[in-house]
Design a protein around this motif. Structure first.
Motif, PDB file in Angstrom:
ATOM      1  N   GLN A  17      14.564  -0.841  -1.459  1.00 16.01           N
ATOM      2  CA  GLN A  17      13.782  -1.112  -2.665  1.00 16.01           C
ATOM      3  C   GLN A  17      12.457  -1.812  -2.385  1.00 16.01           C
ATOM      4  O   GLN A  17      11.838  -2.371  -3.286  1.00 16.01           O
ATOM      5  CB  GLN A  17      14.614  -1.945  -3.649  1.00 16.01           C
ATOM      6  N   GLY A  18      12.028  -1.834  -1.142  1.00 12.14           N
ATOM      7  CA  GLY A  18      10.693  -2.330  -0.836  1.00 12.14           C
ATOM      8  C   GLY A  18      10.534  -3.820  -0.735  1.00 12.14           C
ATOM      9  O   GLY A  18       9.405  -4.321  -0.770  1.00 12.14           O
ATOM     10  N   SER A  24       5.959   0.629  -1.794  1.00  9.62           N
ATOM     11  CA  SER A  24       7.134   1.170  -1.117  1.00  9.62           C
ATOM     12  C   SER A  24       7.910   2.125  -2.008  1.00  9.62           C
ATOM     13  O   SER A  24       8.047   1.913  -3.194  1.00  9.62           O
ATOM     14  CB  SER A  24       8.047   0.031  -0.679  1.00  9.62           C
ATOM     15  N   TYR A  47       5.094  -5.128  -4.606  1.00  6.32           N
ATOM     16  CA  TYR A  47       5.908  -4.236  -3.789  1.00  6.32           C
ATOM     17  C   TYR A  47       5.739  -2.764  -4.166  1.00  6.32           C
ATOM     18  O   TYR A  47       6.500  -1.916  -3.727  1.00  6.32           O
ATOM     19  CB  TYR A  47       7.394  -4.609  -3.941  1.00  6.32           C
ATOM     20  N   SER A  72       7.367  -1.941   4.380  1.00  6.10           N
ATOM     21  CA  SER A  72       8.704  -1.550   3.944  1.00  6.10           C
ATOM     22  C   SER A  72       9.520  -1.036   5.124  1.00  6.10           C
ATOM     23  O   SER A  72       8.978  -0.554   6.119  1.00  6.10           O
ATOM     24  CB  SER A  72       8.622  -0.480   2.854  1.00  6.10           C
ATOM     25  N   CYS A  76      10.787  -5.544   1.777  1.00  2.85           N
ATOM     26  CA  CYS A  76      10.292  -5.855   3.111  1.00  2.85           C
ATOM     27  C   CYS A  76       8.822  -5.479   3.131  1.00  2.85           C
ATOM     28  O   CYS A  76       8.381  -4.600   2.392  1.00  2.85           O
ATOM     29  CB  CYS A  76      11.027  -5.031   4.183  1.00  2.85           C
ATOM     30  N   LYS A  77       8.077  -6.144   3.980  1.00  2.00           N
ATOM     31  CA  LYS A  77       6.688  -5.747   4.144  1.00  2.00           C
ATOM     32  C   LYS A  77       6.295  -5.803   5.620  1.00  2.00           C
ATOM     33  O   LYS A  77       6.522  -6.813   6.263  1.00  2.00           O
ATOM     34  CB  LYS A  77       5.772  -6.610   3.297  1.00  2.00           C
ATOM     35  N   SER A 109      11.223   3.784  -0.743  1.00  4.37           N
ATOM     36  CA  SER A 109      12.143   4.142   0.321  1.00  4.37           C
ATOM     37  C   SER A 109      13.566   4.350  -0.152  1.00  4.37           C
ATOM     38  O   SER A 109      14.484   4.427   0.641  1.00  4.37           O
ATOM     39  CB  SER A 109      12.134   3.039   1.391  1.00  4.37           C
TER      40      SER A 109
END
Length: 421
Positions: free
Chosen positions: A402-403, A54, A51, A408, A405-406, A56
């Motif tokens: 905190q990343g 990211s 991760y 993000s 997601c992909k 964010s």
């Protein structure tokens, strides 16, 4: 942003998503460890992702989306199952206990939690009101609607009737066989016809949908729960294929209606919940301390779901499809539960029986003789099946900031707003 630049950006996202999903890289190192946390797995699960791309955490999402449409099961439902009368009376007591213990601002609707869900914290981050359940009357749907139904299955109700996959433990919660996700699609299309797009030409309606965020909560947990451990002759691998195929059809219907920005949650490690720990053998444990057999099924589901989403993104380059990695978000919190202010990683806050799980299928939260803990914020599990508001808060932060997601979540926001990457 010109159409050509936007198209190139979408193709770049597709390539990014593909490379991340098929990567064998190890997961991002977790936050500083507790002095004595549960020991995480020493092997990297197939769907563990790096991760590090990211960043964010400080991004503002205010105004990025003014409208959200949510779908899912009890982890996203804000009252539809309750309004349908699909919950048994004993479990209704769980809802009452939840709101008695609620220490946040009072919420409308009925959640299977002691407070807010991930979808509620999503609305907070977007600075829009919480989504009302679709079946609630006389409410304002100007910022979207929640179509999720607790206990919803990806497969049809007829499937479970034919195959007799109807787990007795699930019948402790719901009356009969719950609705399928097709019901939620039917509701959504009726909502468009009668409310959202009434009097609008089809092109205008589709344009409105292109500016909305579609949040797809967990899909499939109830399917596996109704099959696993029932003695059914229906094979789990085939069920996995059917479930993910139904999710693909679900997404296809939404994109045909104009959905362009879609977040799809994976499933959490269900074997870490008190219900599954209570029902499984003490010898059936993985290195997280959770029920190994059911977790292996969920891991395989998430792996297949991610592969499907990669293919779906490639075929729908005009869309931005984001996978919310519930598995690794949960795993990170569990392995560092003290850092996240949790002192009881496996025990239900509301229940009976004490012991390591405070859970008993014969005396579940809300039934006579059960009680809620004094401080739910220190517990991951609310009632042995669902999470506390505190857990939903941490999960939402990992997804949005905190990343986990992909691509993000902030990449989706930047695409939506036409910002430079």
């Amino acid at each position: 942003m010109t159409n050509s630049r936007r198209f190139l950006l979408q193709i770049s996202l597709s390539i990014l998503f593909l490379s991340l999903s098929l990567s064998s890289a190890h997961e991002k190192p977790p936050p500083p460890q507790d002095t004595n946390p549960p020991q995480p797995s020493t092997t990297t699960p197939p769907n563990d992702i790096n991760y590090s791309f990211s960043a964010s955490a400080n991004y503002s999402y205010n105004g990025a989306f003014s409208k959200v449409f949510a779908f899912g099961d009890s982890f996203t439902d804000t009252g539809n199952a309750y309004l349908l009368g699909g919950l048994k009376s004993s479990f209704m007591g769980s809802l009452l206990n939840a709101f008695k213990s609620l220490n946040s601002s009072q919420l409308s609707g009925n959640r299977q939690c002691n407070g807010r869900l991930v979808v509620d914290f999503l609305c907070d981050s977007l600075s829009i009101p919480y989504l009302p359940p679709y079946k609630q009357s006389k409410v304002n749907f100007s910022n979207g609607a929640n179509f999720a139904i607790a206990g919803a299955t990806s497969l049809s109700s007829d499937f479970f009737t034919r195959t007799k996959n109807n787990h007795n433990n699930l019948n402790l919660l719901w009356k009969g066989i719950p609705s399928s996700f097709q019901t939620q699609l039917d509701w959504f299309q009726k909502f468009l016809q009668d409310t959202e797009c009434k009097g609008k030409p089809e092109s205008a309606c589709k344009a409105d949908m292109e500016n909305a965020l579609f949040w797809i909560g967990g899909m499939g947990r109830a399917d596996y729960a109704r099959t696993f451990g029932t003695g059914s002759t229906f094979k789990i691998p085939r069920l996995k294929e059917l479930t993910v195929a139904h999710i693909s059809k679900f997404l296809q219907t939404l994109t045909e209606k104009g959905a362009k920005y879609i977040v799809v949650q994976g499933l959490p490690p269900v074997g870490c919940c008190p219900l599954e720990l209570f029902l499984s053998k003490a010898s059936d444990r993985d290195q997280m301390g959770c029920a190994s057999t059911i977790n292996s099924i969920i891991m395989a589901h998430n792996e297949l779901l991610q592969k499907m989403l990669v293919d779906f993104q490639k075929k729908h380059s005009q869309c931005t499809i984001v996978y919310a990695d519930y598995w690794n978000a949960f795993k990170t919190i569990l392995a560092n539960h003290k850092k996240y202010n949790f002192v009881e990683p496996f025990k239900a806050c509301c229940g009976s029986g004490g012991g390591p799980f405070n859970f008993n299928t014969n005396s579940m939260c809300g039934a006579f003789g059960t009680s809620a803990c004094k401080d739910p914020s220190r517990f991951i599990s609310w009632d042995g099946i669902h999470f506390t508001e505190a857990m939903h808060r941490q999960l939402a932060d990992l997804f949005l900031n905190q990343g986990f997601c992909k691509p993000s979540f902030d990449i989706m926001i930047k695409v939506k707003l036409g910002l430079k990457m």
